[in-house]
Design a protein around this motif. Sequence first.
Motif, short mmCIF file in Angstrom:
data_model
loop_
_atom_site.label_atom_id
_atom_site.label_comp_id
_atom_site.label_asym_id
_atom_site.label_seq_id
_atom_site.Cartn_x
_atom_site.Cartn_y
_atom_site.Cartn_z
N THR A 100 0.78 -1.24 0.00
CA THR A 100 0.00 0.00 0.00
C THR A 100 0.81 1.28 0.00
O THR A 100 0.23 2.35 -0.24
CB THR A 100 -0.94 0.03 1.23
OG1 THR A 100 -0.16 0.09 2.43
CG2 THR A 100 -1.82 -1.21 1.28
N ARG A 101 2.09 1.25 0.25
CA ARG A 101 2.87 2.48 0.37
C ARG A 101 3.04 3.15 -1.00
O ARG A 101 3.78 2.66 -1.87
CB ARG A 101 4.23 2.18 0.99
CG ARG A 101 5.10 3.39 1.27
CD ARG A 101 4.51 4.29 2.33
NE ARG A 101 5.52 5.23 2.83
CZ ARG A 101 5.24 6.29 3.57
NH1 ARG A 101 3.98 6.56 3.92
NH2 ARG A 101 6.20 7.09 3.99
N ALA A 102 2.36 4.25 -1.22
CA ALA A 102 2.32 4.89 -2.54
C ALA A 102 3.67 5.45 -2.97
O ALA A 102 3.99 5.49 -4.16
CB ALA A 102 1.27 6.00 -2.54
N SER A 103 4.48 5.90 -2.03
CA SER A 103 5.76 6.53 -2.37
C SER A 103 6.88 5.52 -2.57
O SER A 103 8.02 5.89 -2.90
CB SER A 103 6.17 7.53 -1.28
OG SER A 103 6.22 6.90 -0.01
N LEU A 104 6.59 4.24 -2.40
CA LEU A 104 7.60 3.20 -2.56
C LEU A 104 7.84 2.93 -4.05
O LEU A 104 6.96 2.45 -4.75
CB LEU A 104 7.14 1.92 -1.85
CG LEU A 104 8.10 0.73 -1.81
CD1 LEU A 104 9.44 1.12 -1.21
CD2 LEU A 104 7.46 -0.41 -1.02
N VAL A 105 9.04 3.26 -4.53
CA VAL A 105 9.32 3.14 -5.97
C VAL A 105 9.94 1.82 -6.36
O VAL A 105 9.96 1.46 -7.54
CB VAL A 105 10.21 4.30 -6.46
CG1 VAL A 105 9.53 5.64 -6.25
CG2 VAL A 105 11.58 4.28 -5.78
N GLY A 106 10.47 1.08 -5.39
CA GLY A 106 11.08 -0.20 -5.71
C GLY A 106 11.57 -0.91 -4.47
O GLY A 106 11.72 -0.30 -3.40
N LEU A 107 11.82 -2.20 -4.61
CA LEU A 107 12.26 -3.05 -3.51
C LEU A 107 13.61 -3.66 -3.84
O LEU A 107 13.79 -4.25 -4.91
CB LEU A 107 11.24 -4.17 -3.25
CG LEU A 107 11.62 -5.24 -2.23
CD1 LEU A 107 11.65 -4.64 -0.82
CD2 LEU A 107 10.64 -6.42 -2.29
N VAL A 108 14.56 -3.51 -2.92
CA VAL A 108 15.84 -4.20 -3.02
C VAL A 108 15.75 -5.42 -2.12
O VAL A 108 15.60 -5.29 -0.90
CB VAL A 108 17.02 -3.30 -2.59
CG1 VAL A 108 18.33 -4.08 -2.67
CG2 VAL A 108 17.10 -2.06 -3.48
N LEU A 109 15.81 -6.60 -2.72
CA LEU A 109 15.69 -7.84 -1.97
C LEU A 109 17.09 -8.43 -1.77
O LEU A 109 17.77 -8.77 -2.73
CB LEU A 109 14.79 -8.82 -2.72
CG LEU A 109 14.50 -10.15 -2.02
CD1 LEU A 109 13.84 -9.92 -0.66
CD2 LEU A 109 13.62 -11.03 -2.89
N ILE A 110 17.49 -8.53 -0.51
CA ILE A 110 18.81 -9.03 -0.16
C ILE A 110 18.72 -10.53 0.07
O ILE A 110 17.95 -11.00 0.91
CB ILE A 110 19.33 -8.35 1.12
CG1 ILE A 110 19.28 -6.83 1.00
CG2 ILE A 110 20.74 -8.83 1.44
CD1 ILE A 110 20.16 -6.25 -0.05
N MET A 111 19.51 -11.29 -0.68
CA MET A 111 19.54 -12.74 -0.51
C MET A 111 20.99 -13.22 -0.44
O MET A 111 21.81 -12.81 -1.27
CB MET A 111 18.82 -13.44 -1.67
CG MET A 111 17.34 -13.11 -1.76
SD MET A 111 16.45 -14.11 -3.00
CE MET A 111 17.11 -13.42 -4.53
N ASP A 112 21.30 -14.04 0.53
CA ASP A 112 22.61 -14.67 0.61
C ASP A 112 22.81 -15.51 -0.65
O ASP A 112 21.98 -16.38 -0.95
CB ASP A 112 22.65 -15.54 1.87
CG ASP A 112 24.03 -16.12 2.17
OD1 ASP A 112 24.78 -16.44 1.22
OD2 ASP A 112 24.35 -16.29 3.37
N ALA A 113 23.87 -15.24 -1.39
CA ALA A 113 24.11 -15.95 -2.65
C ALA A 113 24.22 -17.46 -2.47
O ALA A 113 24.01 -18.22 -3.42
CB ALA A 113 25.39 -15.42 -3.31
N ARG A 114 24.52 -17.89 -1.25
CA ARG A 114 24.63 -19.33 -1.00
C ARG A 114 23.27 -19.98 -0.76
O ARG A 114 23.14 -21.20 -0.87
CB ARG A 114 25.54 -19.57 0.22
CG ARG A 114 26.97 -19.06 0.02
CD ARG A 114 27.72 -19.02 1.33
NE ARG A 114 27.11 -18.09 2.27
CZ ARG A 114 27.55 -17.88 3.52
NH1 ARG A 114 28.60 -18.57 3.96
NH2 ARG A 114 26.94 -17.01 4.30
N HIS A 115 22.26 -19.14 -0.43
CA HIS A 115 20.92 -19.66 -0.11
C HIS A 115 19.85 -18.73 -0.65
O HIS A 115 19.06 -18.16 0.11
CB HIS A 115 20.76 -19.81 1.41
CG HIS A 115 21.90 -20.50 2.09
ND1 HIS A 115 22.13 -21.85 1.97
CD2 HIS A 115 22.89 -20.01 2.89
CE1 HIS A 115 23.21 -22.18 2.67
NE2 HIS A 115 23.69 -21.09 3.23
N PRO A 116 19.77 -18.55 -1.97
CA PRO A 116 18.79 -17.60 -2.53
C PRO A 116 17.39 -18.20 -2.64
O PRO A 116 17.22 -19.43 -2.62
CB PRO A 116 19.35 -17.31 -3.91
CG PRO A 116 20.04 -18.59 -4.30
CD PRO A 116 20.62 -19.14 -3.02
#
Length: 206
Positions: free
Chosen positions: A101-117
């Motif tokens: 619902t957050r209208a001002s949110l332009v994008g999401l950076v999703l952090i994933m451990d490269a060993r366990h994505p």
Amino acid sequence: MALFSRLQYEKSVHDLSELPTSRQEIAFAGRSNAGKSSAINTLAGRKTAFVSKIPGRTQLINFFRIEEGQYLVDLPGYGYARVPEAVRRHWQATLARYLETRASLVGLVLIMDARHPLTPLDRQMIAWFAPSGRPIHCLLTKADKLSRGQATRTLHKVWQELAAQGPAFSVQLFSSLKKQGVAEAEAVLAGWLGREQAQAAPGGRA
């Protein structure tokens, strides 16, 4: 000048009623101990977000001002077990509402451990946010823990799966220890904010 070089902590909130007014926000989310705070500090070029060896330490929504009206939002790490069930339920509901619902949110950076994505909880975050049509950029952190061949295979595998879901996804390798992928991430996020930035093609598009 680096995109987040002037990043400054502004406030922490426990409930969505406490959210500040903003024009644009980029949210950072990730499983506890995946390297989210370290990634934020690396992008800022200094220690800004609290880094803990204890998974689940970040249990508030933390707002860092990029410039007036623009924020980097550090969301609570998810997947930790050492918290009361009521706290876990609160943050599950709060994060879902924020992402949806957050209208001002332009994008999401999703952090994933490269060993366990792409854990089940990573997929849940994607499921909450993807229907908005806004971009998701995945940082495969701790890439230095993998050999070059392993890292390349992991990048390709994650990219293939996410690309099948639509064009809103991009993926790259990242290492806070080696400062790997900083310019690439900055180029993507600067684009979200409508800024000029030295361009680097996201690794997942290669």
